[in-house]
Each structure stands twice: as C-alpha cells, then as structure tokens.
Design an enzyme around this catalytic site. Structure first.
Site, PDB file in Angstrom:
ATOM      1  N   CYS A  51       0.801  -1.322   0.188  1.00  0.00           N
ATOM      2  CA  CYS A  51      -0.014  -0.035   0.103  1.00  0.00           C
ATOM      3  C   CYS A  51       0.872   1.218  -0.200  1.00  0.00           C
ATOM      4  O   CYS A  51       1.728   1.386   0.815  1.00  0.00           O
ATOM      5  CB  CYS A  51      -0.818  -0.270   1.175  1.00  0.00           C
ATOM      6  SG  CYS A  51      -1.742   1.425   1.511  1.00  0.00           S
ATOM      7  N   CYS A  54       0.419   3.066   3.596  1.00  0.00           N
ATOM      8  CA  CYS A  54       1.129   2.585   4.828  1.00  0.00           C
ATOM      9  C   CYS A  54       2.169   1.315   4.628  1.00  0.00           C
ATOM     10  O   CYS A  54       2.236   0.759   5.692  1.00  0.00           O
ATOM     11  CB  CYS A  54      -0.149   2.234   5.531  1.00  0.00           C
ATOM     12  SG  CYS A  54      -0.783   0.738   5.308  1.00  0.00           S
ATOM     13  N   CYS A  99      -7.115  -0.933   1.407  1.00  0.00           N
ATOM     14  CA  CYS A  99      -6.071  -1.437   2.450  1.00  0.00           C
ATOM     15  C   CYS A  99      -6.917  -1.486   3.715  1.00  0.00           C
ATOM     16  O   CYS A  99      -7.409  -0.584   4.209  1.00  0.00           O
ATOM     17  CB  CYS A  99      -5.193  -0.463   2.330  1.00  0.00           C
ATOM     18  SG  CYS A  99      -4.050  -0.796   3.959  1.00  0.00           S
ATOM     19  N   CYS A 102      -4.882   1.209   6.503  1.00  0.00           N
ATOM     20  CA  CYS A 102      -5.037   2.688   6.592  1.00  0.00           C
ATOM     21  C   CYS A 102      -6.441   3.064   5.984  1.00  0.00           C
ATOM     22  O   CYS A 102      -6.703   4.168   6.106  1.00  0.00           O
ATOM     23  CB  CYS A 102      -3.894   3.336   5.695  1.00  0.00           C
ATOM     24  SG  CYS A 102      -3.937   3.035   3.994  1.00  0.00           S
ATOM     25  N   CYS A 122      -8.417  -5.035  -9.968  1.00  0.00           N
ATOM     26  CA  CYS A 122      -8.151  -3.934 -10.926  1.00  0.00           C
ATOM     27  C   CYS A 122      -7.797  -2.841 -10.101  1.00  0.00           C
ATOM     28  O   CYS A 122      -8.473  -2.007  -9.329  1.00  0.00           O
ATOM     29  CB  CYS A 122      -9.242  -3.510 -11.849  1.00  0.00           C
ATOM     30  SG  CYS A 122      -8.865  -2.110 -12.994  1.00  0.00           S
TER      31      CYS A 122
HETATM   32 ZN   LIG Z   1      -2.529   0.940   3.706  1.00  0.00          ZN
END
Ligand SMILES: [Zn+2]
Length: 133
Positions: A51, A54, A99, A102, A122
């Site tokens: 991510c 984070c 995610c 976060c 995607c």
């Molecule tokens: Zn994250």
C-alpha cells in the site's frame, strides 16, 4: 515494515503531507488514475506490492497478470489485507476494495479474471509501491 493490521488513523491534512497528489486522489478520495498511466502496469520483476499509504503488503508478483486494461491487475491478493464494500458510483454496483490498515482506496474487483480464481483485482498503480525481491 510492520505486518500488524491495526488501523492507522490520520486526518485529511496529515495524509496530504505524506502522499503525493495522485496518491492522495486515489487513496483518500477514491479516485481512479488514467489507464496506462502507471509504470507498475508493465512491472514484471519478482517482488511485493505494498500500500502506498502505509506499506502493508497487498499483492505479490506471482498474483499479477496482464489484463490489457491499463491498470495493474491481480487474480488474488494477500489474505486479510484488503477490505471490501459495494460502490454505487456507477449504475451497476461494483465492489470497491481498500487497504485494511489505512483504509486507502486501491481499486475494484471484477469476476472476469483468469483461472484459478476468475477474479480481476483492478488496482490503481498510484495506490501501490513495488518492492523488488
Ligand atoms: Zn494502507
């Protein structure tokens, strides 16, 4: 890099300080980048996709496939690191995913992917960072 999935909370202003403009637009505003605009689209090296907000690992290079859509695409994801919700921004509902740590928006999942899952995750390249193995 920590693997804890305990939620990270930041204000909009705090996110703006640590993210680039495109990252903020995608992760915090559920934006969608233009197709074929991310260099990760053509990334073929072995490694991990984390991510961009984070650094939680979300995908590995073994999960990636070339969907031809212009966005980095995966047929599965690292278990437990993505959350999902229905998104009604288009006329047909689609499944948004983000995610788990976060809350940053990553992309949408569709059911027209390859075997073995038949799924196409995607993803916006701006929401990911690639770490070569
Ligand atoms: Zn994250």
């Amino acid at each position: 890099m920590t693997l804890s999935t305990e939620a990270i909370q930041k204000s909009e202003g705090e996110w703006q300080q640590v993210l680039s403009g495109p990252q903020f637009h995608v992760l915090r505003k559920e934006g969608t980048e233009r197709p074929f605009s991310s260099s990760l689209n053509d990334e073929k090296r072995a490694g991990v996709y984390v991510c961009a907000g984070c650094a939680l690992p979300l995908f590995t290079s073994l999960m990636k496939f070339d969907s031809g859509t212009g966005w980095p695409s995966f047929f599965t994801h690292i278990p437990g690191h993505l959350g999902m919700k229905k998104d009604f921004k288009l006329f047909l509902p689609r499944t948004e995913y983000h995610c788990i740590r976060c809350g940053g928006h990553q992309g949408h999942v569709f059911n027209d992917g390859p075997a073995p899952t038949g799924q196409r995750w995607c993803n916006n390249g701006a929401a990911l960072r690639f770490i070569p193995a």
